[in-house]
Design a protein around this motif. Structure first.
Motif, PDB file in Angstrom:
ATOM      1  N   PRO A 122      32.019  47.607  47.599  1.00 40.01           N
ATOM      2  CA  PRO A 122      31.608  46.592  46.831  1.00 40.01           C
ATOM      3  C   PRO A 122      32.336  45.440  46.775  1.00 40.01           C
ATOM      4  CG  PRO A 122      31.781  48.670  45.384  1.00 40.01           C
ATOM      5  CD  PRO A 122      32.529  48.682  47.012  1.00 40.01           C
ATOM      6  N   VAL A 123      31.697  44.123  46.360  1.00 42.05           N
ATOM      7  CA  VAL A 123      32.368  42.807  46.330  1.00 42.05           C
ATOM      8  C   VAL A 123      32.202  42.321  44.737  1.00 42.05           C
ATOM      9  CG1 VAL A 123      32.326  40.528  47.324  1.00 42.05           C
ATOM     10  CG2 VAL A 123      31.851  42.596  48.625  1.00 42.05           C
TER      11      VAL A 123
ATOM     12  N   PRO B 241      38.363  45.820  47.777  1.00 41.98           N
ATOM     13  CA  PRO B 241      39.781  45.527  47.539  1.00 41.98           C
ATOM     14  C   PRO B 241      40.118  45.090  46.105  1.00 41.98           C
ATOM     15  CG  PRO B 241      38.415  44.313  49.358  1.00 41.98           C
ATOM     16  CD  PRO B 241      37.494  45.316  48.717  1.00 41.98           C
ATOM     17  N   SER B 242      41.584  45.123  45.910  1.00 41.73           N
ATOM     18  CA  SER B 242      41.658  45.046  44.571  1.00 41.73           C
ATOM     19  C   SER B 242      41.329  43.277  44.112  1.00 41.73           C
ATOM     20  CB  SER B 242      43.201  44.975  44.407  1.00 41.73           C
ATOM     21  OG  SER B 242      43.828  44.535  43.056  1.00 41.73           O
TER      22      SER B 242
ATOM     23  N   SER C  14      47.029  39.051  32.834  1.00 43.73           N
ATOM     24  CA  SER C  14      46.454  39.389  34.081  1.00 43.73           C
ATOM     25  C   SER C  14      46.199  40.876  34.337  1.00 43.73           C
ATOM     26  CB  SER C  14      47.567  38.985  35.139  1.00 43.73           C
ATOM     27  OG  SER C  14      47.616  37.463  34.926  1.00 43.73           O
ATOM     28  N   TYR C  15      45.046  41.132  34.922  1.00 39.74           N
ATOM     29  CA  TYR C  15      44.668  42.584  35.383  1.00 39.74           C
ATOM     30  C   TYR C  15      44.164  42.455  36.789  1.00 39.74           C
ATOM     31  CZ  TYR C  15      44.914  43.425  30.338  1.00 39.74           C
ATOM     32  OH  TYR C  15      45.262  43.447  28.834  1.00 39.74           O
ATOM     33  N   GLU C  16      44.062  43.934  37.434  1.00 37.98           N
ATOM     34  CA  GLU C  16      43.470  43.878  38.428  1.00 37.98           C
ATOM     35  C   GLU C  16      42.597  45.010  38.449  1.00 37.98           C
ATOM     36  OE1 GLU C  16      45.566  45.307  41.699  1.00 37.98           O
ATOM     37  OE2 GLU C  16      47.470  46.249  40.332  1.00 37.98           O
ATOM     38  N   ALA C  17      41.348  45.009  39.141  1.00 36.62           N
ATOM     39  CA  ALA C  17      40.431  46.165  39.029  1.00 36.62           C
ATOM     40  C   ALA C  17      39.835  46.420  40.632  1.00 36.62           C
ATOM     41  CB  ALA C  17      39.214  45.706  38.430  1.00 36.62           C
ATOM     42  N   LYS C  18      39.300  47.773  40.762  1.00 32.76           N
ATOM     43  CA  LYS C  18      38.819  47.959  42.079  1.00 32.76           C
ATOM     44  C   LYS C  18      37.556  48.914  41.538  1.00 32.76           C
ATOM     45  CE  LYS C  18      43.263  48.754  44.336  1.00 32.76           C
ATOM     46  NZ  LYS C  18      43.976  50.047  45.072  1.00 32.76           N
TER      47      LYS C  18
END
Length: 521
Positions: free
Chosen positions: A325-326, A449-450, A431-435
């Motif tokens: 996914p993008v 990608p993260s 700040s957060y990151e997702a996958k």
């Protein structure tokens, strides 16, 4: 014009020359009665000085010899011990030589063998002479007969290419490479030989050595360098996505010298060409074409290349699983405590669900800085948000802080499918990151990608515009976890729904009521 010597008359001519020299000696020896008259007339002297003349081959040169008061003395041209002319008589049989404008020596169509010293001498008692030096300029010429040659070396060895040329002045040899720089990274190199150390396939190609010395045109020789090496394989993609009934191409780029034989395998079974399976070879590109793909075609394919020097292989996985996914969302959010994540994925088979993972950036550092009571409160809030018990939380987020959510997908026959999810109860200005990854009936695809995003720190932040307005047009509906589809003009029913949604949103903001919401399109 000087008289010439023919074969029939040469003995008589030589006798005449000898008599002329004897007469000159006798004339110079008359010191008694003629001494006074010679001094009165003046001794012969050279007006011309000796010099060096640089002449190209096949050109004409005139070597000057002008004398003041020559009197009755004999003037002669010599080369070494050979007499070329005496007085006006041409002694040399060489037809290219003649006297012009007095005693100047002309040589036509000069050749390299004409180079050397030429002496103009006055036959006095003590002979006077000047020397003119003739240097013949010769254009460069390759010593090898062929202007094209091949050089061969094995991978890892040193290739040495040589180039020899003659000419005057001595030619300079310059090495270049066709459409490329030399292995050293330089554009050119000067020297009779060029060495390529630890040769590999990237060093193979066409090299040129050019000889030039400023005379005539440079000459060039071509050297074709072949580097012999076992096959080296690259794949355009190690993972190829397709669907049932479609056509797909699996591509291996094979480099080798000598050329390699390439065969294809599926798992351990060697493949042959059929009506539905075609193998193509175009240059270094080897392609396996599968038509009307079936479920049984999914799996691991391997191209194997062998050229006698070695064997190499590369694998390609053909899969019906979704692509990576993008993410489509903007990185900066408009909400202080929530964020709308949206993404798209390509899948020839309808996606059934998504698995979304997210965490706060530098989660361990942040958790370590919080008091124990606040850490406990944060973990309890996470369990309330996602309905997890303590064991789930330990398994999912204990090690690295990741939280996961299963987002159902709306069935779609489109190749590109989109989905979204609103994450709530986030920290303002954090700040957060997702996958995310997708699943269809063939299984889970690769994880995206993260993606990094941040919540707003502004007190006036109310809502975040959707990154996909054609699908999620109404912010009120989006923030409530509702799917909003629009084709432009809104019907009365749509307007009614939107008014109701805005009313509910106002109530939600007032009561600070929050619940997880998700959706897909």
């Amino acid at each position: 014009m000087a008289a010439s010597c023919t074969h029939d008359g040469c003995p008589a001519r030589l006798l005449l020359v000898c008599l002329a020299f004897v007469a000159a000696v006798l004339t110079g020896a008359q010191g008694g009665s003629n001494a006074t008259s010679n001094h009165a007339a003046g001794q012969p002297t050279f007006v011309t000085k000796g010099a060096t003349y640089r002449i190209k081959t096949n050109d004409t040169v005139v070597l000057p010899c002008e004398v003041k008061n020559p009197g009755s003395y004999v003037l002669a041209w010599k080369r070494g011990i050979a007499i070329l002319t005496a007085s006006s008589v041409k002694v040399s049989p060489d037809e290219r030589l003649r006297l012009v404008d007095g005693y100047n020596l002309e040589i036509r169509d000069v050749a390299p063998s004409d180079a050397g010293d030429y002496t103009c001498q006055i036959g006095t008692l003590e002979p006077k002479e000047i020397t003119q030096t003739l240097e013949i300029l010769v254009p460069p010429r390759m010593q090898q007969k062929s202007t094209v040659e091949d050089a061969e070396v094995k991978k890892g060895e040193t290739a040495k290419m040589e180039c020899r040329a003659s000419g005057n002045p001595v030619p300079t040899i310059t090495w270049t490479r066709k459409n490329n720089v030399l292995p050293t990274g330089e554009q050119s190199y000067q020297g009779n030989s060029l060495a390529v150390e630890r040769a590999n396939r990237h060093h193979a190609g066409v090299y040129y050595c050019t000889a030039s010395n400023g005379v005539g045109n440079p000459v060039t020789k071509q050297v074709n360098l072949h580097v012999l090496y076992p096959p080296e394989i690259e794949v355009e993609s190690s993972w190829v996505h397709t669907g049932e009934g479609r056509e797909v191409q699996l591509v291996c780029i094979v480099h080798s010298d000598p050329p390699a034989e390439v065969v294809w395998f599926k798992d351990t079974l060697r493949l042959d060409s059929t009506d539905r399976r075609i193998m193509e070879a175009r240059g270094s590109r080897r392609t396996l074409i599968l038509r009307k793909v079936q479920t049984s075609d999914f799996g691991n394919y391997t191209c194997v290349a062998d050229n006698g020097l070695g064997k190499s292989r590369q694998s390609i996985e053909l899969s019906g699983k979704p692509n990576r996914p993008v993410f489509l969302s903007e990185r900066a959010g408009w909400h202080r405590d929530s964020y709308n994540l949206s993404w798209s994925v390509d899948s020839y088979t309808p996606v059934e669900e998504f698995k979304l993972l997210f965490r706060k950036m530098a989660a361990k550092m942040a958790a370590g800085a919080l008091p124990e009571a606040q850490q406990t409160e944060a973990r309890q809030r996470e369990r309330q948000m996602f309905g997890k018990n303590d064991s789930d939380s330990d398994q999912e987020g204990k090690a690295d802080g990741w939280l996961d959510v299963l987002v159902p997908a709306v069935p779609s026959e489109q190749l590109t499918q989109r989905a979204w999810h609103v994450i709530r109860q986030l920290q303002p200005g954090a700040s957060y990151e997702a996958k995310v990854r997708a699943r269809n009936r063939f299984g889970w695809g690769e994880q995206s990608p993260s993606f990094q995003f941040a919540t707003s720190s502004s007190e006036s932040a109310l809502y975040q515009p959707s990154p996909e307005p054609a699908i999620y047009e109404e912010p009120a509906a989006r923030d409530l976890g509702m799917r909003a589809y629009s084709s432009g003009a809104k019907s009365p029913e749509t307007q009614c729904v939107l008014v109701a949604a805005l009313a509910v949103l106002a109530r939600t903001v007032a009561n600070r009521f929050a619940m997880p919401a998700s959706g897909a399109a």
